[in-house]
Design a protein around this motif. Structure first.
Motif, mmCIF file in Angstrom:
data_model
loop_
_atom_site.group_PDB
_atom_site.id
_atom_site.type_symbol
_atom_site.label_atom_id
_atom_site.label_comp_id
_atom_site.label_asym_id
_atom_site.label_seq_id
_atom_site.Cartn_x
_atom_site.Cartn_y
_atom_site.Cartn_z
ATOM 1 N N MET A 1 46.048 75.349 30.105
ATOM 2 C CA MET A 1 45.056 75.330 29.047
ATOM 3 C C MET A 1 44.702 73.889 28.721
ATOM 4 O O MET A 1 45.545 73.009 28.809
ATOM 5 C CB MET A 1 45.594 76.036 27.806
ATOM 6 N N LYS A 2 43.471 73.705 28.322
ATOM 7 C CA LYS A 2 43.000 72.376 27.922
ATOM 8 C C LYS A 2 42.719 72.375 26.432
ATOM 9 O O LYS A 2 41.856 73.123 25.959
ATOM 10 C CB LYS A 2 41.687 72.034 28.642
ATOM 11 N N ASN A 3 43.479 71.570 25.677
ATOM 12 C CA ASN A 3 43.200 71.335 24.270
ATOM 13 C C ASN A 3 43.272 72.626 23.439
ATOM 14 O O ASN A 3 42.487 72.808 22.515
ATOM 15 C CB ASN A 3 41.828 70.655 24.118
ATOM 16 N N VAL A 4 44.177 73.535 23.777
ATOM 17 C CA VAL A 4 44.331 74.794 23.048
ATOM 18 C C VAL A 4 45.806 74.981 22.702
ATOM 19 O O VAL A 4 46.662 74.881 23.574
ATOM 20 C CB VAL A 4 43.857 76.006 23.883
ATOM 21 N N GLU A 5 46.081 75.234 21.430
ATOM 22 C CA GLU A 5 47.430 75.580 20.987
ATOM 23 C C GLU A 5 47.360 76.933 20.304
ATOM 24 O O GLU A 5 46.495 77.157 19.448
ATOM 25 C CB GLU A 5 47.960 74.555 19.986
ATOM 26 N N MET A 6 48.258 77.846 20.700
ATOM 27 C CA MET A 6 48.310 79.162 20.080
ATOM 28 C C MET A 6 49.648 79.336 19.386
ATOM 29 O O MET A 6 50.683 78.936 19.912
ATOM 30 C CB MET A 6 48.131 80.261 21.126
ATOM 31 N N LEU A 19 38.494 69.263 17.975
ATOM 32 C CA LEU A 19 37.060 69.211 18.273
ATOM 33 C C LEU A 19 36.560 67.818 18.643
ATOM 34 O O LEU A 19 35.401 67.663 19.023
ATOM 35 C CB LEU A 19 36.269 69.766 17.084
ATOM 36 N N THR A 20 37.432 66.802 18.568
ATOM 37 C CA THR A 20 37.014 65.442 18.940
ATOM 38 C C THR A 20 37.185 65.178 20.435
ATOM 39 O O THR A 20 36.676 64.190 20.944
ATOM 40 C CB THR A 20 37.800 64.375 18.161
ATOM 41 N N LYS A 21 37.907 66.051 21.140
ATOM 42 C CA LYS A 21 38.149 65.835 22.570
ATOM 43 C C LYS A 21 37.032 66.421 23.418
ATOM 44 O O LYS A 21 36.392 67.393 23.030
ATOM 45 C CB LYS A 21 39.482 66.458 22.980
ATOM 46 N N GLU A 22 36.814 65.810 24.569
ATOM 47 C CA GLU A 22 35.845 66.314 25.543
ATOM 48 C C GLU A 22 36.451 66.227 26.931
ATOM 49 O O GLU A 22 37.189 65.292 27.236
ATOM 50 C CB GLU A 22 34.553 65.498 25.495
#
Length: 60
Positions: A1-6, A19-22
Motif C-alpha cells: 500500500m502507498k500512504n494508507v494506514e488502516m 494528503l500532502t504526499k504525491e
C-alpha cells in the motif's frame, strides 16, 4: 500500500491518508496519485473483509 494506514477498533475501520504526499501520475496521466491500496487489501484483524482505495487529484 502507498500512504494508507488502516486501524480497526471494535466495529469501526479508520483509514489514514497523508494528503500532502504525491506518488506521480496515474497510468492514464490524467491524475496525480496521493494514496492507493494497490488493489484489494485485507482489513487487519477482520476475516473476509477487504478494501480497495484510490485517492487522487486532477492533474493541472
Amino acid at each position: 500500500m502507498k500512504n494508507v494506514e488502516m486501524d480497526v477498533k471494535g466495529n469501526t475501520l479508520t483509514i489514514k491518508v497523508d494528503l500532502t504526499k504525491e506518488f506521480g501520475p496515474s497510468s492514464s496521466g490524467k491524475s496525480i496519485i496521493i494514496a492507493s491500496s494497490e488493489g484489494n487489501a485485507d482489513v487487519p484483524g477482520v476475516d473476509g473483509v477487504r478494501v480497495g482505495l484510490n485517492v487522487y487529484k486532477k492533474r493541472k
